[in-house]
Design a protein around this motif. Structure first.
Motif, PDB file in Angstrom:
ATOM      1  N   ASP A 975     -21.119  18.909  40.390  1.00 43.00           N
ATOM      2  CA  ASP A 975     -20.094  19.206  39.367  1.00 43.00           C
ATOM      3  C   ASP A 975     -19.294  17.972  38.982  1.00 43.00           C
ATOM      4  O   ASP A 975     -18.412  18.049  38.119  1.00 43.00           O
ATOM      5  CB  ASP A 975     -19.158  20.302  39.868  1.00 43.00           C
ATOM      6  CG  ASP A 975     -19.874  21.635  40.013  1.00 43.00           C
ATOM      7  OD1 ASP A 975     -20.985  21.759  39.461  1.00 43.00           O
ATOM      8  OD2 ASP A 975     -19.344  22.521  40.723  1.00 43.00           O
ATOM      9  N   SER A 997     -17.543  24.696  35.176  1.00 46.09           N
ATOM     10  CA  SER A 997     -17.781  24.913  36.613  1.00 46.09           C
ATOM     11  C   SER A 997     -16.553  25.564  37.251  1.00 46.09           C
ATOM     12  O   SER A 997     -15.453  25.524  36.717  1.00 46.09           O
ATOM     13  CB  SER A 997     -18.096  23.587  37.302  1.00 46.09           C
ATOM     14  OG  SER A 997     -16.983  22.737  37.245  1.00 46.09           O
ATOM     15  N   GLU A 998     -16.801  26.156  38.427  1.00 45.45           N
ATOM     16  CA  GLU A 998     -15.708  26.838  39.141  1.00 45.45           C
ATOM     17  C   GLU A 998     -14.630  25.868  39.541  1.00 45.45           C
ATOM     18  O   GLU A 998     -13.453  26.156  39.493  1.00 45.45           O
ATOM     19  CB  GLU A 998     -16.266  27.562  40.371  1.00 45.45           C
ATOM     20  CG  GLU A 998     -15.210  28.344  41.133  1.00 45.45           C
ATOM     21  CD  GLU A 998     -15.797  29.006  42.361  1.00 45.45           C
ATOM     22  OE1 GLU A 998     -15.016  29.576  43.144  1.00 45.45           O
ATOM     23  OE2 GLU A 998     -17.050  28.968  42.559  1.00 45.45           O
ATOM     24  N   SER A1001     -11.681  24.647  36.879  1.00 42.36           N
ATOM     25  CA  SER A1001     -10.705  25.602  36.329  1.00 42.36           C
ATOM     26  C   SER A1001      -9.309  25.011  36.281  1.00 42.36           C
ATOM     27  O   SER A1001      -8.507  25.346  35.416  1.00 42.36           O
ATOM     28  CB  SER A1001     -10.725  26.880  37.155  1.00 42.36           C
ATOM     29  OG  SER A1001     -10.400  26.585  38.493  1.00 42.36           O
TER      30      SER A1001
END
Length: 1078
Positions: A975, A997-998, A1001
């Motif tokens: 990421d 991507s997580e 955030s």
């Protein structure tokens, strides 16, 4: 070659008279003068026939060496000068060869050297008998029994520093070869009264002083003893130390001897415990105490000594304390207990000490006998050695002197009987007529003492057993009644009127006329010493001891074996022992050693005639000489007699061809000696008067002088003739040698001349040949040179056209080859160092070598780089690869890079595994941590920094709280899209995350670190390794960062800082974040 044996005789080089039988005139003065003359010349031994007189020299003499032992070994008794070894050898050979049991009787007063004489006899026998491991062990045990018995049975007295206070008889047993098998020791009348009291100037038994001087502190502590002699009442202090006596060394000798004899360690310990108990008994003191009935009783003053004695012996303290305070008398079925007053308590204490020590000594003798007794059952030959007290006459004579003198009376009786018997047997054996010899028979004195009805010992026993009041005075009264008429008994209270006015004889004494002289005895103590009572309570207390040795010493204390019969008295016991001893001695062939003390000062070179005279009288030595001389004064076998005197007769000199007796008869007839002066026996010549013998000696001496003159004359003639013949022989030899020498010199001269002429001729011939060979060689060389020149000329003519066509190209190639060779040799000497950063290189010498010069430089650089790399370990290679990667990424792009070149990349700046603070963080991360560093995370709102732990693993980037270790963010490497940083000298960098991507955030990360170059490089390499894609590294002074939904521009500007050289970050507006860099 064996050493020639020189035979001699007792009469050779005799100082005084070696055998008192030959003394003329025979009286007391001449006897003493002869002894003194020999003593002054260090001749301490003198014979009376086969009896040896030994005078104590009180110093060491060189007459007991191994050489002396060999000198007297297997020699005739009269063959050498008098010596104790001669008697020992005679006794041993008679035992070994003639199968006759022997006994050696050693007598004399205290200090006369009896103990040393017995040691010399035993040491001689040990030296001459067989060898072997078992035999040597038996000999060693027999010899080592002496130190043990001396320690426990000897003491320092006024007359002797090592006086035997007991009589000892040892039977040494031999096998048929004469090798010792073992022995048996008997002891007689130990002077046990010395344990509790010693005369002034004397000591107790040696063992007490040896323990206190030689035992270790630990051993003394076990025995509950102290080293100070003054602590013990039984030890006299005025003579506690003896000059020349090392008690400590003697103690070590005794312990070693006990081990050799065969005492076990626990037995040795038990013996010394009993000795310590005896010593401590003397410290028990009593005080009087009155009872209600008016009777006095005794109490122990200080019970500490009693307690220690009980601890040593294992006796109940209350039992022993009661035994010192009460006495129980049993009669049939009744028991009567009476208290003891102080005097009786002290008597009981001393009686216990004496009995304890006396029984210990008897047990020691028994224990030694168990070790040294013969182990085989074969028939044995026996040699007995008796070392017993001599006749004693003191100022105060008591019971001990009485029974000692009784023993000497019995020994004198058996001596006279056996001497006369031996003389009579020899006369009968030799066929000489025996005539009765008048002598004093002391049987009447022995009967006065030992008669079972009217003897003094019998009356003493009767008085001790009589009921009623028994005292020494009642005993003397009984003697006065029974013995008054006896011609050898004297007393002022007897009925014999001739002693009533004898003031030299006190009323409390009696006098006996012994064979050695009159002795006055003090009757005081006779009854008590003969009774020798030990209260039954004390015997029973000893039997109850938890000590195996003490329990064994008092078997009568066993209540199951109570015997109400009165024990035998000391006198009756000694009488029975003497009777057994006499019976034993009568079965053996006797040998006598009479020991004499020359002075009372124990000093060398002092001869006190009065003291010696006194000893001569009571030993009966003159009587011995008279008995010996009663028949024939001198006897000798025919062979040695003929050998000694054959030079006095022409018929027997120098050799007699016939029987020795016939030769002696011819000799005596030639000398015209009266027939009444000699007799011929079967094997010996007997000479009646010593004057006859001395006449023979004088004649022999004169004849020897004549023979010496004759021998000297013959020797001188032989010497002169021998010298002449030797000179004549030498002259012949010298002449022959000179003639040979002269001819050799002449021959050598001729030979040398011939060799010189030959050498000159051979030299002339060799030089002539050399000249010819040189001329021939020069001719050959000249021909060869001419031929070579001729062939060269022919070749050059033939090939000249070819040489001219190719000469230029050949010269060019040769020149070029030489230039290249020179170039490479110079390059070899001018090579730069092997450092990869060294850019030096030699200048090219020629232009045509330009390409070659550059290629060599490149090859050399590659080679030395390889050599440099080969030195690295795998870890170093990894570090340099990272440094190389950092160089490619940041060199000339980031101002911070040059400062990072010299810093090693460590990776783990935080000890995550060792620090317990980060245990939670360590447990949460399972992968290998590539880099762990504290970074500052820039707040999106205000630009302020917060500390975070930056972790880079194989697959993730993690941010954790520094204080708690809690993971705040975890971003997979896939990421991470880009890393942005400025070109300036700051540590700020932004980690851009993949959109959608997580992890993205919350937006990208804006971080600050002191190790930016290392972190960016490791993040780049790890991402490339895992994703196979290169991470974009953007270096710009202005870049965008995604914060949640907004994009913020991070701008780096130059400016002065309040915080020094630390960059600061400040939020200008919603779209701009300024970083001020110094």
């Amino acid at each position: 070659m064996a050493k020639m044996e020189v035979k001699t005789s007792l009469l050779d080089d005799m100082i005084g008279v070696g055998d008192m039988v030959l003394l003329e005139p025979l009286d007391e003065d001449s006897f003493i003068n002869n002894l003194k003359k020999r003593f002054d010349h260090n001749e301490v031994y003198t014979y009376i026939g086969s009896v040896v007189i030994s005078i104590n020299p009180y110093r060491s003499l060189p007459i007991y060496t191994p050489e002396k032992v060999e000198e007297y070994r297997n020699r005739n008794f009269y063959e050498l000068s008098p010596h104790i070894f001669a008697l020992s050898d005679e006794a041993y050979r008679s035992l070994r060869d003639q199968d006759k049991d022997q006994c050696i009787l050693i007598t004399g007063e205290s200090g006369a050297g009896k103990t040393e004489a017995s040691k010399l006899v035993m040491s001689y026998v040990a030296a001459v008998c067989g060898k072997g491991a078992e035999v040597n062990q038996v000999k060693e045990q027999l010899l080592q029994s002496n130190p043990v018995l001396e320690a426990f049975g000897n003491a320092k007295t006024m007359r002797n520093d090592n006086s035997s206070r007991f009589g000892k008889y040892m039977d040494i047993e031999f096998d048929f070869k004469g090798d010792p098998l073992g022995g048996v020791i008997s002891n007689y009348l130990l002077e046990k009264s010395r344990v509790v009291k010693q005369p002034r100037g004397e000591r107790n038994f040696h063992i007490f002083y040896q323990i206190l001087s030689g035992a270790s502190e630990e051993f003394l502590c076990k025995l509950k003893l102290e080293r100070d002699f003054s602590r013990y009442n039984y030890l006299g202090l005025d003579s506690a130390r003896v000059n020349g006596v090392d008690d400590a060394a003697n103690f070590r000798t005794v312990r070693n001897a006990m081990q050799i004899v065969g005492f076990m360690d626990h037995e040795t310990q038990s013996v010394f415990e009993v000795v310590a108990a005896v010593l401590k008994l003397g410290n028990i003191e009593f005080k009087p105490e009155s009872r209600a009935n008016g009777l006095d009783e005794s109490k122990i003053k200080d019970k500490n000594e009693l307690k220690e004695i009980c601890e040593l012996t294992g006796i109940d303290q209350s039992v022993l304390e009661r035994a010192f305070s009460f006495r129980t008398v049993e009669a049939k079925q009744e028991k009567v207990s009476t208290t003891l007053n102080v005097a009786q308590a002290y008597y009981a204490r001393d009686a216990l000490a004496k009995n304890l020590y006396s029984r210990l000594f008897s047990w020691l003798v028994t224990r030694i006998n168990e070790s040294i007794k013969a182990q085989t059952k074969v028939r044995k030959k026996v040699m007995g050695v008796l070392d017993i007290y001599g006749f004693e006459i003191f100022e105060d004579n008591s019971f001990e002197q009485f029974i000692i003198n009784y023993c000497n009376e019995k020994l004198q009786q058996i001596f006279i009987e056996l001497t006369l018997k031996e003389e009579q047997e020899e006369y009968i054996r030799e066929g000489i007529e025996w005539t009765h010899i008048e002598y004093f028979n002391n049987a009447i004195i022995c009967d006065l003492i030992e008669n079972n009805q009217t003897g003094i010992l019998a009356m003493l026993d009767e008085e001790c057993l009589r009921p009623g009041t028994v005292t020494d005075e009642t005993f003397l009264e009984k003697l006065n009644q029974v013995c008054a008429t006896h011609q050898h008994f004297e007393s002022r209270m007897s009925k014999c009127s001739r002693f009533l006015n004898d003031t030299s004889l006190p009323h409390s004494c009696f006098r006996i006329q012994h064979y050695a002289g009159k002795v006055m005895y003090q009757v005081e103590g006779f009854v008590d010493k003969n009774n020798d009572l030990l209260y039954r309570d004390l015997s029973q207390a000893m039997w109850k001891a938890n000590h195996s040795l003490i329990k064994a010493l008092f078997p009568e204390g066993n209540p199951a074996k109570i015997n109400l019969k009165r024990p035998p008295t000391a006198g009756s016991q000694f009488k029975a022992s003497v009777a057994t001893l006499m019976k034993n001695l009568q079965t053996k062939n006797p040998n006598y050693i009479r020991c004499i003390k020359p002075n009372d000062k124990k000093a060398a070179h002092i001869f006190n005639e009065a003291l010696v005279c006194h000893q001569i009288r009571y030993l009966g030595l003159l009587e011995n000489v008279r008995v010996r001389r009663a028949g024939y004064a001198f006897r000798q076998p025919y062979e040695p007699c003929l050998e000694r005197y054959k030079m006095l007769c022409k018929q027997t000199w120098p050799h007699w061809r016939g029987p020795a007796r016939a030769g002696v008869e011819v000799l005596f007839n030639e000398l015209r000696i009266p027939e009444e002066e000699f007799s011929f026996g079967r094997s010996k010549i007997f000479i009646r008067n010593p004057r006859t013998l001395f006449k023979l000696e004088d004649l022999r001496k004169q004849r020897l002088e004549d023979l010496a003159t004759l021998i000297g004359k013959i020797y001188r003639g032989w010497k002169c003739r021998t010298h002449f013949l030797l000179m004549k022989k030498c002259q012949v030899v010298i002449a022959s040698w000179y003639r040979r020498y002269s001819q050799q010199k002449k021959y050598q001269k001729i030979k040398s001349s011939a060799i010189t002429v030959q050498s000159y001729i051979r030299g002339w011939k060799a030089r002539k040949l050399l000249r010819e060979l040189k001329h021939m060689k020069r001719c050959n060389e000249a021909a060869t040179v001419i031929a070579a020149y001729w062939h060269g000329t022919q070749v050059r003519r033939e090939y000249r056209k070819f040489f001219r066509a190719n000469a230029g190209r050949k010269i060019y190639e040769f020149t070029l080859q030489r230039i290249m060779q020179k170039y490479f040799l110079e390059m070899k000497n001018k090579m730069p160092s092997l450092s990869p950063i060294d850019k030096n290189w030699p200048a090219r010498p020629y232009l045509f070598l330009e390409s070659t010069h550059k290629e060599l430089k490149r090859i050399f650089h590659l080679w030395r780089c390889k050599k440099y790399r080969d030195q690295f370990t795998d870890q170093q290679k990894l570090i340099y690869e990272e440094k190389l990667e950092a160089s490619e990424l940041f060199k000339d792009k980031k101002a911070l890079y040059p400062a990072s070149v010299g810093q090693p990349f460590q990776g783990a700046y935080l000890e995550i595994g060792e620090n317990p603070k980060y245990k939670k963080l360590k447990d949460a991360v399972d992968e290998k941590i590539i880099i762990a560093e504290v970074v500052n995370k820039i707040n999106r709102a205000n630009g302020k920094a917060a500390s975070r732990i930056f972790l880079l693993t194989k697959n993730n980037v993690l941010l954790a709280d520094q204080k708690s270790g809690t993971i705040k963010s975890e971003v997979p490497l896939g990421d991470v899209t880009k890393v942005s940083m400025s070109s300036q000298n700051d540590g700020f960098f932004a980690v851009h995350l993949k959109e959608g991507s997580e992890a993205a955030s919350k937006g990208d990360f804006l971080l600050s670190s002191d190790h930016l170059i290392e972190m960016a490089t490791k993040l780049y390499r790890t991402t490339l390794s895992q994703t196979k894609q290169k991470l974009n590294i953007e270096i710009s002074d202005e870049f965008l960062v995604q914060f949640k939904q907004d994009k913020v521009c991070v701008k780096f500007i130059q400016g002065s800082q309040k915080n020094g050289n630390i960059p600061t970050c400040k939020r200008k507006n919603n779209r701009l974040l300024e970083v001020a860099v110094p």
